[in-house]
Design a protein around this motif. Structure first.
Motif, PDB file in Angstrom:
ATOM      1  N   ALA A 156       0.815  -1.207   0.000  1.00  0.00           N
ATOM      2  CA  ALA A 156       0.000   0.000   0.000  1.00  0.00           C
ATOM      3  C   ALA A 156       0.858   1.269   0.000  1.00  0.00           C
ATOM      4  CB  ALA A 156      -0.929   0.002   1.223  1.00  0.00           C
ATOM      5  N   GLY A 157       1.935   1.288   0.787  1.00  0.00           N
ATOM      6  CA  GLY A 157       2.789   2.470   0.839  1.00  0.00           C
ATOM      7  C   GLY A 157       3.477   2.750  -0.481  1.00  0.00           C
ATOM      8  N   LEU A 158       4.013   1.690  -1.105  1.00  0.00           N
ATOM      9  CA  LEU A 158       4.677   1.870  -2.398  1.00  0.00           C
ATOM     10  C   LEU A 158       3.669   2.249  -3.478  1.00  0.00           C
ATOM     11  CD1 LEU A 158       7.255  -1.069  -2.432  1.00  0.00           C
ATOM     12  CD2 LEU A 158       7.562   1.296  -1.693  1.00  0.00           C
ATOM     13  N   LYS A 159       2.465   1.728  -3.377  1.00  0.00           N
ATOM     14  CA  LYS A 159       1.437   2.059  -4.367  1.00  0.00           C
ATOM     15  C   LYS A 159       1.072   3.544  -4.288  1.00  0.00           C
ATOM     16  CE  LYS A 159      -2.509  -0.147  -6.477  1.00  0.00           C
ATOM     17  NZ  LYS A 159      -3.324  -1.385  -6.491  1.00  0.00           N
ATOM     18  N   ALA A 160       0.999   4.093  -3.064  1.00  0.00           N
ATOM     19  CA  ALA A 160       0.705   5.522  -2.918  1.00  0.00           C
ATOM     20  C   ALA A 160       1.824   6.375  -3.509  1.00  0.00           C
ATOM     21  CB  ALA A 160       0.502   5.853  -1.441  1.00  0.00           C
ATOM     22  N   ARG A 161       3.061   5.947  -3.329  1.00  0.00           N
ATOM     23  CA  ARG A 161       4.180   6.716  -3.881  1.00  0.00           C
ATOM     24  C   ARG A 161       4.228   6.614  -5.402  1.00  0.00           C
ATOM     25  NH1 ARG A 161       9.290   4.867  -0.428  1.00  0.00           N
ATOM     26  NH2 ARG A 161      10.300   6.448  -1.725  1.00  0.00           N
ATOM     27  N   LEU A 162       3.865   5.451  -5.940  1.00  0.00           N
ATOM     28  CA  LEU A 162       3.781   5.312  -7.390  1.00  0.00           C
ATOM     29  C   LEU A 162       2.677   6.203  -7.962  1.00  0.00           C
ATOM     30  CD1 LEU A 162       4.288   1.483  -8.020  1.00  0.00           C
ATOM     31  CD2 LEU A 162       5.643   3.340  -8.985  1.00  0.00           C
ATOM     32  N   SER A 163       1.575   6.296  -7.238  1.00  0.00           N
ATOM     33  CA  SER A 163       0.484   7.163  -7.697  1.00  0.00           C
ATOM     34  C   SER A 163       0.929   8.615  -7.740  1.00  0.00           C
ATOM     35  CB  SER A 163      -0.721   7.016  -6.762  1.00  0.00           C
ATOM     36  OG  SER A 163      -1.218   5.693  -6.781  1.00  0.00           O
ATOM     37  N   ALA A 164       1.745   9.027  -6.765  1.00  0.00           N
ATOM     38  CA  ALA A 164       2.257  10.398  -6.769  1.00  0.00           C
ATOM     39  C   ALA A 164       3.193  10.632  -7.956  1.00  0.00           C
ATOM     40  CB  ALA A 164       2.981  10.689  -5.454  1.00  0.00           C
ATOM     41  N   ILE A 165       4.025   9.632  -8.273  1.00  0.00           N
ATOM     42  CA  ILE A 165       4.915   9.759  -9.438  1.00  0.00           C
ATOM     43  C   ILE A 165       4.092   9.853 -10.714  1.00  0.00           C
ATOM     44  CG2 ILE A 165       6.664   8.551 -10.803  1.00  0.00           C
ATOM     45  CD1 ILE A 165       7.723   7.362  -8.200  1.00  0.00           C
ATOM     46  N   LEU A 186      -1.922  15.435  -6.442  1.00  0.00           N
ATOM     47  CA  LEU A 186      -0.679  15.998  -5.913  1.00  0.00           C
ATOM     48  C   LEU A 186      -0.901  16.865  -4.680  1.00  0.00           C
ATOM     49  CD1 LEU A 186       1.223  16.981  -9.190  1.00  0.00           C
ATOM     50  CD2 LEU A 186       1.764  15.134  -7.606  1.00  0.00           C
ATOM     51  N   ALA A 187      -2.144  17.214  -4.393  1.00  0.00           N
ATOM     52  CA  ALA A 187      -2.420  18.062  -3.232  1.00  0.00           C
ATOM     53  C   ALA A 187      -1.983  17.404  -1.931  1.00  0.00           C
ATOM     54  CB  ALA A 187      -3.908  18.408  -3.178  1.00  0.00           C
ATOM     55  N   ASP A 188      -1.936  16.078  -1.916  1.00  0.00           N
ATOM     56  CA  ASP A 188      -1.546  15.357  -0.701  1.00  0.00           C
ATOM     57  C   ASP A 188      -0.055  15.069  -0.645  1.00  0.00           C
ATOM     58  OD1 ASP A 188      -4.189  15.268   0.183  1.00  0.00           O
ATOM     59  OD2 ASP A 188      -4.596  13.444  -0.981  1.00  0.00           O
ATOM     60  N   SER A 189       0.700  15.571  -1.609  1.00  0.00           N
ATOM     61  CA  SER A 189       2.136  15.298  -1.653  1.00  0.00           C
ATOM     62  C   SER A 189       2.890  16.254  -0.731  1.00  0.00           C
ATOM     63  CB  SER A 189       2.648  15.457  -3.093  1.00  0.00           C
ATOM     64  OG  SER A 189       4.054  15.351  -3.137  1.00  0.00           O
ATOM     65  N   GLY A 190       3.997  15.744  -0.175  1.00  0.00           N
ATOM     66  CA  GLY A 190       4.873  16.581   0.630  1.00  0.00           C
ATOM     67  C   GLY A 190       6.266  16.654   0.054  1.00  0.00           C
ATOM     68  N   ASN A 191       6.393  16.332  -1.216  1.00  0.00           N
ATOM     69  CA  ASN A 191       7.694  16.329  -1.885  1.00  0.00           C
ATOM     70  C   ASN A 191       8.033  17.731  -2.373  1.00  0.00           C
ATOM     71  OD1 ASN A 191       9.937  15.884  -3.487  1.00  0.00           O
ATOM     72  ND2 ASN A 191       9.195  13.923  -4.247  1.00  0.00           N
ATOM     73  N   PRO A 192       9.220  18.258  -2.046  1.00  0.00           N
ATOM     74  CA  PRO A 192       9.584  19.592  -2.550  1.00  0.00           C
ATOM     75  C   PRO A 192       9.554  19.684  -4.071  1.00  0.00           C
ATOM     76  CG  PRO A 192      11.100  18.887  -0.825  1.00  0.00           C
ATOM     77  CD  PRO A 192      10.246  17.714  -1.145  1.00  0.00           C
ATOM     78  N   THR A 194       7.376  18.427  -5.991  1.00  0.00           N
ATOM     79  CA  THR A 194       5.999  18.659  -6.421  1.00  0.00           C
ATOM     80  C   THR A 194       5.694  20.146  -6.493  1.00  0.00           C
ATOM     81  OG1 THR A 194       5.336  16.566  -5.399  1.00  0.00           O
ATOM     82  CG2 THR A 194       3.594  18.152  -5.891  1.00  0.00           C
ATOM     83  N   ARG A 195       6.179  20.907  -5.535  1.00  0.00           N
ATOM     84  CA  ARG A 195       5.974  22.355  -5.570  1.00  0.00           C
ATOM     85  C   ARG A 195       6.584  22.961  -6.826  1.00  0.00           C
ATOM     86  NH1 ARG A 195       8.221  25.584  -0.542  1.00  0.00           N
ATOM     87  NH2 ARG A 195      10.109  24.494  -1.226  1.00  0.00           N
ATOM     88  N   THR A 196       7.782  22.521  -7.187  1.00  0.00           N
ATOM     89  CA  THR A 196       8.435  23.027  -8.396  1.00  0.00           C
ATOM     90  C   THR A 196       7.635  22.683  -9.641  1.00  0.00           C
ATOM     91  OG1 THR A 196      10.581  22.748  -7.315  1.00  0.00           O
ATOM     92  CG2 THR A 196      10.591  23.018  -9.696  1.00  0.00           C
ATOM     93  N   VAL A 197       7.144  21.438  -9.712  1.00  0.00           N
ATOM     94  CA  VAL A 197       6.354  21.006 -10.872  1.00  0.00           C
ATOM     95  C   VAL A 197       5.075  21.837 -10.989  1.00  0.00           C
ATOM     96  CG1 VAL A 197       5.024  19.088 -11.827  1.00  0.00           C
ATOM     97  CG2 VAL A 197       7.293  18.678 -10.889  1.00  0.00           C
ATOM     98  N   LEU A 198       4.386  22.062  -9.872  1.00  0.00           N
ATOM     99  CA  LEU A 198       3.149  22.838  -9.903  1.00  0.00           C
ATOM    100  C   LEU A 198       3.405  24.283 -10.299  1.00  0.00           C
ATOM    101  CD1 LEU A 198       1.356  21.424  -6.736  1.00  0.00           C
ATOM    102  CD2 LEU A 198       0.641  21.119  -9.111  1.00  0.00           C
ATOM    103  N   LEU A 199       4.474  24.874  -9.778  1.00  0.00           N
ATOM    104  CA  LEU A 199       4.794  26.259 -10.131  1.00  0.00           C
ATOM    105  C   LEU A 199       5.096  26.393 -11.623  1.00  0.00           C
ATOM    106  CD1 LEU A 199       7.009  27.328  -7.090  1.00  0.00           C
ATOM    107  CD2 LEU A 199       4.775  28.273  -7.717  1.00  0.00           C
ATOM    108  N   ARG A 220      -1.689  23.616  -0.428  1.00  0.00           N
ATOM    109  CA  ARG A 220      -1.635  22.492   0.510  1.00  0.00           C
ATOM    110  C   ARG A 220      -0.227  21.886   0.572  1.00  0.00           C
ATOM    111  NH1 ARG A 220      -6.524  18.375  -0.346  1.00  0.00           N
ATOM    112  NH2 ARG A 220      -5.338  17.401   1.361  1.00  0.00           N
ATOM    113  N   VAL A 221       0.415  21.791  -0.575  1.00  0.00           N
ATOM    114  CA  VAL A 221       1.783  21.261  -0.600  1.00  0.00           C
ATOM    115  C   VAL A 221       2.720  22.173   0.179  1.00  0.00           C
ATOM    116  CG1 VAL A 221       3.761  20.799  -2.090  1.00  0.00           C
ATOM    117  CG2 VAL A 221       1.504  19.958  -2.730  1.00  0.00           C
ATOM    118  N   GLU A 222       2.597  23.485  -0.008  1.00  0.00           N
ATOM    119  CA  GLU A 222       3.465  24.426   0.704  1.00  0.00           C
ATOM    120  C   GLU A 222       3.215  24.385   2.202  1.00  0.00           C
ATOM    121  OE1 GLU A 222       2.708  28.129  -1.251  1.00  0.00           O
ATOM    122  OE2 GLU A 222       4.380  27.843  -2.671  1.00  0.00           O
ATOM    123  N   ASP A 223       1.960  24.224   2.613  1.00  0.00           N
ATOM    124  CA  ASP A 223       1.662  24.103   4.046  1.00  0.00           C
ATOM    125  C   ASP A 223       2.325  22.861   4.635  1.00  0.00           C
ATOM    126  OD1 ASP A 223       0.168  26.391   3.946  1.00  0.00           O
ATOM    127  OD2 ASP A 223      -1.765  25.358   3.785  1.00  0.00           O
TER     128      ASP A 223
END
Length: 526
Positions: A156-165, A186-192, A194-199, A220-223
């Motif tokens: 389950a943990g790896l599947k969530a990370r794959l979904s984020a990728i 991506l709103a639930d991501s905490g990867n720095p 992700t912020r760059t990709v969204l910007l 949400r990511v920045e928070d």
């Protein structure tokens, strides 16, 4: 019956044809090995969409620079022999064979391709490592393989990370609906990253719904990232505070008991660090199989080396200067210079490196932007273990009773039969030994050099004075408080201004409360 056999034969032929279509070919191998970089990358991505064992082996060979081009064909060179990348059979290597040229971009593509192929590995550790390598990937060309791995993943943990990728890859899709789906995920991501990709995507986004979703996801990511940064600053402060606690703990004993301003305290810490370095060398030479345990053996050695040096200093110099703080300060400052030069003469003027044991490498990943290194965690635990040991020694042992009696009222303790001179030596040796333990801990987070102690002597005196002279509880509060305050101020003002701000705070605090956080109890406190 015959019709059934005919249908099965047709199915087998179709399966064989499909397998042959996806298998590595000579043309595909050459396309990946030679030509324009963009064309090679396109061929590489096409090959890993449905790879076979020959494809994986050929990609590894290209990443290792073990491929040559001769006569329009790719040849794998292994142990001086040429191998056909498709069949694996041995082939001659012509004299005019040319090495393939891999630039940095191509090497990055090879690494990413190999990591992508590991996503389908039956080993969970390999899949986790592959996901870590692809965590910042945004190339949509790898999407089919990611989706294939996502469908097959059972953890389950790896599947969530794959979904984020997958979401980071879809955020640049030409389909607004897919971009909207990716932004919500991506709103639930905490990867720095992700912020760059969204910007970057927000600069060019034209669809109103997708843009609004990306803006909400970015907030949400920045928070989440800010919380990670706050927790990281808090842990860094606790780590710095634990180091200050170790350094100042011994000084609190010597300064609180005898009023000695020991400017050589940092050099006693340096001796403990070099004792750790010596133990490392001995284990490397004589006990290489038990190297991971050298630090355990170095702890008592560092304590004894610094404690012995402290006892020699107290008996040889400091005992003649009691009651004269200025002369004590100058004498211990001169001793510190002598010890520094002695270390330079024995070990050299350059810094020496002390390796972490394997069990102190790596860290605990709590958030995408928050990792707690094991060496720092061990030092924090070690500092509190030393504190508990000192507290037990002071409050529960006969030596501790004598130390407290001499601290509170030296003349009365002497009248009661306490050998105050011997207690002074024991206490100074104890404080020096704790400084050696601090040096042993510091060797695990930085280089060891002759100037090691100079970086902490001023901070350790500030901790002792702020906490209250001779007060262990005050030393703990002051060390941890200053460590956390310093790290939080660094995030706002920078390292230099943070130091100045902390110093100003201490000056104002001492002006208002000269006795420190905890006042000394006893008839001679004044």
């Amino acid at each position: 019956m015959l019709l059934s056999i005919f249908h099965r034969l047709i199915a087998c032929l179709l399966l064989c044809a499909a397998a042959q279509a996806h298998a590595l070919t000579a043309e595909g191998a050459r396309a990946m090995a030679a030509g324009d970089t963009d064309e090679r990358i396109a061929a590489l991505q096409q090959a890993i969409a449905a790879p076979d064992e020959a494809t994986v082996a050929f990609i590894r060979a290209m990443a290792d620079d073990a491929v040559k081009i001769a006569g329009g064909k790719a040849i794998v060179v292994q142990d001086g022999k040429g191998l056909d990348p498709v069949t694996g059979s041995q082939v001659p290597v012509p004299a005019d064979a040319e090495d393939i040229v891999n630039n940095n971009r191509m090497r990055g593509e090879f690494d990413a391709a190999l990591a992508s192929l590991q996503l389908l590995s039956p080993d969970v550790a390999q899949r986790r490592a592959a996901i870590d390598a692809l965590r910042e990937e945004t190339d949509e060309a790898r999407l089919p393989l990611i989706e294939k791995a996502l469908a097959a993943e059972t953890d389950a943990g790896l599947k969530a990370r794959l979904s984020a990728i997958r979401a980071r890859m879809l955020i640049g899709s030409s389909d607004p609906a897919r971009r909207l789906e990716a932004a919500n995920q991506l709103a639930d991501s905490g990867n720095p990253a992700t912020r760059t990709v969204l910007l970057e995507q927000l600069r060019n986004e034209q669809d109103p719904k997708a843009k609004a979703a990306m803006q909400a996801a970015l907030k949400r990511v920045e928070d989440r990232l800010q919380w990670g940064e706050r927790l990281a600053a808090l842990f860094s402060g606790l780590s710095l505070g634990s180091i200050l606690l170790l350094v100042a703990l011994g000084l609190a004993i010597t300064y609180g008991l005898m009023g000695v301003i020991n400017m050589a305290h940092g050099e006693l810490m340096m001796i403990g660090a070099y004792a750790t370095f010596v133990m490392q060398g001995l284990f490397q030479k004589y006990l290489p199989g038990a190297f991971d345990w050298y630090l355990v053996a170095a702890v008592p050695v560092a304590f004894c080396a610094s404690a012995l040096m402290g006892a020699v200093l107290e008996r040889g110099v400091i005992r003649f200067l009691y009651g004269r703080p200025l002369e004590t300060l100058l004498a211990t400052w001169g001793i510190s210079l002598v010890l520094q030069q002695l270390v330079r003469s024995v070990f050299g003027a350059q810094n020496v490196g002390v390796e972490n044991p394997s069990w102190m490498s790596g860290g605990v990943q709590l958030m995408d932007n928050l990792q707690l290194p094991w060496n720092r965690l061990v030092i924090v635990a070690f500092a509190f273990a030393v504190l508990a040991g000192v507290a037990f020694l002071i409050s529960k042992t006969r030596l501790g009773l004598f130390v407290r009696g001499v601290t509170q009222n030296r003349p009365i303790a002497s009248c009661m039969g306490v050998n105050t001179a011997r207690i002074d030596t024991y206490a100074f040796a104890l404080g020096s030994g704790i400084a050696g333990l601090a040096g042993c801990a510091l060797s695990q987070v930085g280089n060891v050099g002759p100037d090691l102690g100079q970086s902490y002597i001023v901070d350790s005196f500030m901790v002792v004075v702020l906490g209250g002279v001779g007060q262990l509880a005050g030393t703990v509060y002051a060390a941890l408080g200053l460590g956390v305050l310093n790290k939080f101020l660094e995030g706002w003002t920078g390292a230099v201004l943070a130091k100045i701000a902390v110093l100003v705070f201490i000056i104002i605090f001492i002006q208002k409360r000269p006795q420190g956080i905890f006042a000394v109890k006893g008839r001679t406190a004044d």
